[in-house]
Design a protein around this motif. Structure first.
Motif, PDB file in Angstrom:
ATOM      1  N   VAL A  57       0.826  -1.205   0.000  1.00  0.00           N
ATOM      2  CA  VAL A  57       0.000   0.000   0.000  1.00  0.00           C
ATOM      3  C   VAL A  57       0.864   1.261   0.000  1.00  0.00           C
ATOM      4  O   VAL A  57       0.522   2.252  -0.653  1.00  0.00           O
ATOM      5  CB  VAL A  57      -0.979   0.000   1.198  1.00  0.00           C
ATOM      6  N   ASN A  58       1.998   1.228   0.668  1.00  0.00           N
ATOM      7  CA  ASN A  58       2.868   2.405   0.707  1.00  0.00           C
ATOM      8  C   ASN A  58       3.518   2.720  -0.637  1.00  0.00           C
ATOM      9  O   ASN A  58       4.129   3.769  -0.797  1.00  0.00           O
ATOM     10  CB  ASN A  58       3.937   2.262   1.790  1.00  0.00           C
ATOM     11  N   SER A  59       3.362   1.823  -1.614  1.00  0.00           N
ATOM     12  CA  SER A  59       3.939   2.073  -2.935  1.00  0.00           C
ATOM     13  C   SER A  59       2.934   2.717  -3.896  1.00  0.00           C
ATOM     14  O   SER A  59       3.234   2.900  -5.069  1.00  0.00           O
ATOM     15  CB  SER A  59       4.470   0.765  -3.535  1.00  0.00           C
ATOM     16  N   ILE A  60       1.767   3.074  -3.385  1.00  0.00           N
ATOM     17  CA  ILE A  60       0.727   3.657  -4.237  1.00  0.00           C
ATOM     18  C   ILE A  60       1.200   4.977  -4.826  1.00  0.00           C
ATOM     19  O   ILE A  60       1.860   5.766  -4.159  1.00  0.00           O
ATOM     20  CB  ILE A  60      -0.582   3.829  -3.439  1.00  0.00           C
ATOM     21  N   SER A  61       0.888   5.174  -6.105  1.00  0.00           N
ATOM     22  CA  SER A  61       1.259   6.419  -6.768  1.00  0.00           C
ATOM     23  C   SER A  61       0.175   6.836  -7.742  1.00  0.00           C
ATOM     24  O   SER A  61      -0.203   6.064  -8.625  1.00  0.00           O
ATOM     25  CB  SER A  61       2.581   6.270  -7.523  1.00  0.00           C
ATOM     26  N   THR A  62      -0.302   8.067  -7.583  1.00  0.00           N
ATOM     27  CA  THR A  62      -1.255   8.659  -8.521  1.00  0.00           C
ATOM     28  C   THR A  62      -0.652   9.899  -9.179  1.00  0.00           C
ATOM     29  O   THR A  62      -1.371  10.712  -9.746  1.00  0.00           O
ATOM     30  CB  THR A  62      -2.563   9.043  -7.803  1.00  0.00           C
ATOM     31  N   ASN A  63       0.659  10.035  -9.043  1.00  0.00           N
ATOM     32  CA  ASN A  63       1.385  11.200  -9.550  1.00  0.00           C
ATOM     33  C   ASN A  63       0.973  12.495  -8.857  1.00  0.00           C
ATOM     34  O   ASN A  63       1.068  13.571  -9.433  1.00  0.00           O
ATOM     35  CB  ASN A  63       1.251  11.334 -11.075  1.00  0.00           C
ATOM     36  N   ASN A  64       0.493  12.357  -7.602  1.00  0.00           N
ATOM     37  CA  ASN A  64       0.137  13.517  -6.799  1.00  0.00           C
ATOM     38  C   ASN A  64       0.428  13.160  -5.343  1.00  0.00           C
ATOM     39  O   ASN A  64      -0.305  12.368  -4.739  1.00  0.00           O
ATOM     40  CB  ASN A  64      -1.343  13.871  -6.993  1.00  0.00           C
ATOM     41  N   GLU A  65       1.482  13.739  -4.783  1.00  0.00           N
ATOM     42  CA  GLU A  65       1.937  13.360  -3.441  1.00  0.00           C
ATOM     43  C   GLU A  65       0.869  13.581  -2.373  1.00  0.00           C
ATOM     44  O   GLU A  65       0.689  12.753  -1.479  1.00  0.00           O
ATOM     45  CB  GLU A  65       3.206  14.144  -3.094  1.00  0.00           C
ATOM     46  N   GLN A  66       0.141  14.684  -2.458  1.00  0.00           N
ATOM     47  CA  GLN A  66      -0.902  14.966  -1.465  1.00  0.00           C
ATOM     48  C   GLN A  66      -2.011  13.913  -1.528  1.00  0.00           C
ATOM     49  O   GLN A  66      -2.457  13.403  -0.503  1.00  0.00           O
ATOM     50  CB  GLN A  66      -1.484  16.365  -1.704  1.00  0.00           C
ATOM     51  N   ARG A  67      -2.442  13.549  -2.725  1.00  0.00           N
ATOM     52  CA  ARG A  67      -3.483  12.524  -2.871  1.00  0.00           C
ATOM     53  C   ARG A  67      -2.955  11.172  -2.409  1.00  0.00           C
ATOM     54  O   ARG A  67      -3.665  10.417  -1.736  1.00  0.00           O
ATOM     55  CB  ARG A  67      -3.950  12.461  -4.327  1.00  0.00           C
ATOM     56  N   ASP A  68      -1.701  10.841  -2.757  1.00  0.00           N
ATOM     57  CA  ASP A  68      -1.124   9.560  -2.330  1.00  0.00           C
ATOM     58  C   ASP A  68      -1.087   9.457  -0.814  1.00  0.00           C
ATOM     59  O   ASP A  68      -1.416   8.412  -0.242  1.00  0.00           O
ATOM     60  CB  ASP A  68       0.282   9.388  -2.903  1.00  0.00           C
ATOM     61  N   THR A  69      -0.708  10.542  -0.148  1.00  0.00           N
ATOM     62  CA  THR A  69      -0.681  10.561   1.314  1.00  0.00           C
ATOM     63  C   THR A  69      -2.079  10.334   1.872  1.00  0.00           C
ATOM     64  O   THR A  69      -2.259   9.582   2.837  1.00  0.00           O
ATOM     65  CB  THR A  69      -0.102  11.898   1.829  1.00  0.00           C
TER      66      THR A  69
END
Length: 178
Positions: A57-69
């Motif tokens: 789950v910590n490897s999730i990436s949507t190309n937006n750090e705020q959304r990923d957090t």
């Protein structure tokens, strides 16, 4: 009968999801760290008897750090408590030609539900280095709310911010293990 074991080739595989945002556009996310293992009764996948997929789950990436957090927070995946998503396939069913259904149990945020995904078998080849590889395109849909991912907001006009339906897409290349 001896089983054949297969492991993911991470350099030639990807796992993504798509979700509607404001019900007008689609946001795509990826898991950058995941694993797939399979066991077959022979060297073909018509006899697949075990398929295991895990994603960090910590490897999730949507190309937006705020959304990923936000996705890693307790509002969604709660990565601190539930750091892994897991799918255990237990029935690989041919439905015509190179099309299959993979039935199994998906666990997200500590909740396990039966899920079926579509699998398009791309074939088996030997690469230039002598490795036997198998390729698959996997697609499916799940309800995020069924897995405790219930956070949402409503716009002034009454539209939801995040859809319930999540589309899954994976391109998986497996390598036959010695």
């Amino acid at each position: 009968m001896a089983t054949t074991k297969w492991a993911v080739d991470p350099m030639h595989s990807e796992v993504q999801f798509k979700v509607k945002h404001l019900m007008i556009t689609t946001v795509t996310g990826y898991f950058q760290s995941f694993n797939v293992e399979a066991e077959t009764a022979d060297e073909t996948f018509t006899s697949a008897n075990k398929v295991t997929f895990t994603a960090d789950v910590n490897s999730i990436s949507t190309n937006n750090e705020q959304r990923d957090t936000h996705l890693k927070s307790a509002d969604f995946f709660d990565a601190d408590t539930h750091g892994q998503i897991k799918f255990e396939g237990n029935n690989y069913e041919q439905v015509g030609g190179e099309d299959y259904l993979l039935h199994g149990d998906l666990t997200i945020k500590g909740i396990t539900k039966p899920v079926t995904v579509k699998v398009e078998f791309g074939g088996i080849v030997v690469d230039p280095y002598g490795q036997t590889k198998a390729g698959f395109t996997v697609t499916g849909k799940i309800s995020r709310k069924e897995f405790g991912l219930t956070w949402n907001a409503v716009t002034e006009a009454g539209s939801v911010v995040v859809s319930d339906e999540i589309k899954l897409q994976a391109e998986i290349q497996l390598v036959k293990q010695a």
